[in-house]
Design an enzyme around this catalytic site. Sequence first.
Site, PDB file in Angstrom:
ATOM      1  N   ASP A 144     -49.322  -0.056  -0.975  1.00  0.00           N
ATOM      2  CA  ASP A 144     -49.465   1.291  -0.429  1.00  0.00           C
ATOM      3  C   ASP A 144     -49.932   2.271  -1.513  1.00  0.00           C
ATOM      4  O   ASP A 144     -49.468   2.223  -2.648  1.00  0.00           O
ATOM      5  CB  ASP A 144     -48.090   1.740   0.103  1.00  0.00           C
ATOM      6  CG  ASP A 144     -48.144   3.052   0.832  1.00  0.00           C
ATOM      7  OD1 ASP A 144     -48.614   3.062   1.975  1.00  0.00           O
ATOM      8  OD2 ASP A 144     -47.714   4.074   0.252  1.00  0.00           O
ATOM      9  N   GLU A 184     -54.361  -0.565  -0.751  1.00  0.00           N
ATOM     10  CA  GLU A 184     -54.793   0.619  -0.005  1.00  0.00           C
ATOM     11  C   GLU A 184     -55.380   1.592  -1.027  1.00  0.00           C
ATOM     12  O   GLU A 184     -54.662   2.299  -1.719  1.00  0.00           O
ATOM     13  CB  GLU A 184     -53.614   1.282   0.723  1.00  0.00           C
ATOM     14  CG  GLU A 184     -54.087   2.412   1.621  1.00  0.00           C
ATOM     15  CD  GLU A 184     -53.032   3.486   1.898  1.00  0.00           C
ATOM     16  OE1 GLU A 184     -53.238   4.261   2.838  1.00  0.00           O
ATOM     17  OE2 GLU A 184     -52.020   3.567   1.179  1.00  0.00           O
TER      18      GLU A 184
END
Length: 520
Positions: A195, A245
Amino acid sequence: MTNQDPWWRDAVIYQIYPRSFADADGDGIGDIDGIRARLGHLRDLGVDAIWMSPWYPSPMADAGYDVADFRDIDPVFGSLKKAEALITEAHAAGLRMIVDIVPNHISSEHPWFKAALASPDAPEREYFWFRSQPTNWIGEFGGDTWTRTPDGMWYLHLFTPEQPDLNWEHPDVRAEFEDILRFWFDRGVDGIRIDSAALLLKDTSFPEVAPDKPHPFHDLDGVHEVYRAWRRVADSYPDRALIGEVWMPEVDRFARYLRPDELHAAFNFDFLGCAWDPKLMRECIDRTLAAHETIGAPATWVLSNHDVTRHVTRYGRTKTTFSFEENLDGTPVDLELGTRRARAAALLSLSLPGAAYVYQGEELGLWENESIPPAQFQDPMWGRRGHSRDGCRVPLPWSGDEPPFGFTTGTPWLPQPAEWKDRTVQAQTGDPNSMLELYRTAIHLRRAEEGLHRGTMAWLDTAPGVLAYTRGSTFACVLNMSGVSVPLPDHHSCLLASGPLDGTLLPPDTAVWLRLHPGK
Ligand code: GLC
């Protein structure tokens, strides 16, 4: 599987947002038992892997992206035992498992932060950024990035105050996350989704910034050292993948994350954000492939995820730009147009070289629920940026004629549109014209079609506004974005079409997969 051909290079990876996939215990929130009961849907769809959005214990200030313990499961989703059972069952069904790790920040309820808050002398304070003065940095959800503690210090959070940023200069923080990777690899997970991967390192001079200057926490060089260490961990297990990401408009900077000793893959947000425009789309594909070929990493093709307006809705608006706030400007949505384009986009993303991502519900043709009453919004972005991501997070419709469409025996945590009665798994199964059958057929063909794995891609000369390419010597995809019907190439048979053909003409916003018969 050989070393030259690792699974993640051309996998179809299905994102499960566990709150909204399937609820087994009737509390209106999806859970692990719900997923276990519905693995057959993923097997029938034919995907290769599941990426599980966070399922860890969390106060849910940011829907689980505020993790209080990376080595356990939130009771709302189940237990560690159930997670382990799911991993085993997914593997038995031929599905790999990817879990989501959130390294930039943790929950303010994590023991480290609780200890750090409890005393100014706590060693855990060094795991965060505590300072006597805040800076003027603007957070990722908008607004301030510093919150004052009772003892007068300020701590940094690029997202909500409930998500304090970790100090990645500290060796304990690095060691802890390498251990968390091992924890999940030891439980058999095949990959990690990372993330906010570009945000970990901060400019430790903590400068004030002018609004038009780059953020002093975005894409700092030191972050690559973190991923080189993670890669060493991943490489100590067979066949594990690290997927980042990385929101990054500059392709060269993006590609640095994919160097041979760093991440295996990263999400293609350039493609996700590309407007429905033949020139922009072709440029985006070329840019993507060039960057990935240079670095030797597989491209990824992403149409939607849990953070952005669903693409049926995006493509149903005639706009050339994309932003989180795009559904705030009142542009009307033509769902029929958006659905037609989403069908064509499926054939595009599933036939380009690299890995394809499917966000749950995309295979059902779900659109953004733009009618959720704001009082029911749960996204912390609402209130900070005036935009909520809840509309793309609505529970899936499985069966029946009315909400909750088999998702739960209780009340779904977000309301489902009554119009989804035609979009349930049950309603679409066996209907050859449905989005679900299109995805099933395309994914199964993709698996069987040699050209779609190893075939080099080459553009074909076509009419203006048409994207056409071959993969290998006999497979071709043609996508008509021109606004008028165009003739199909000579000497082919049609493998799959995203919509009805008009004799030998390809109508606008339609794509086909063809078998070429050269020389006939
Ligand atoms: C990522 C997640 C998003 C989350 C944010 C903070 O962008 O995809 O859902 O809010 O990170 O963790």
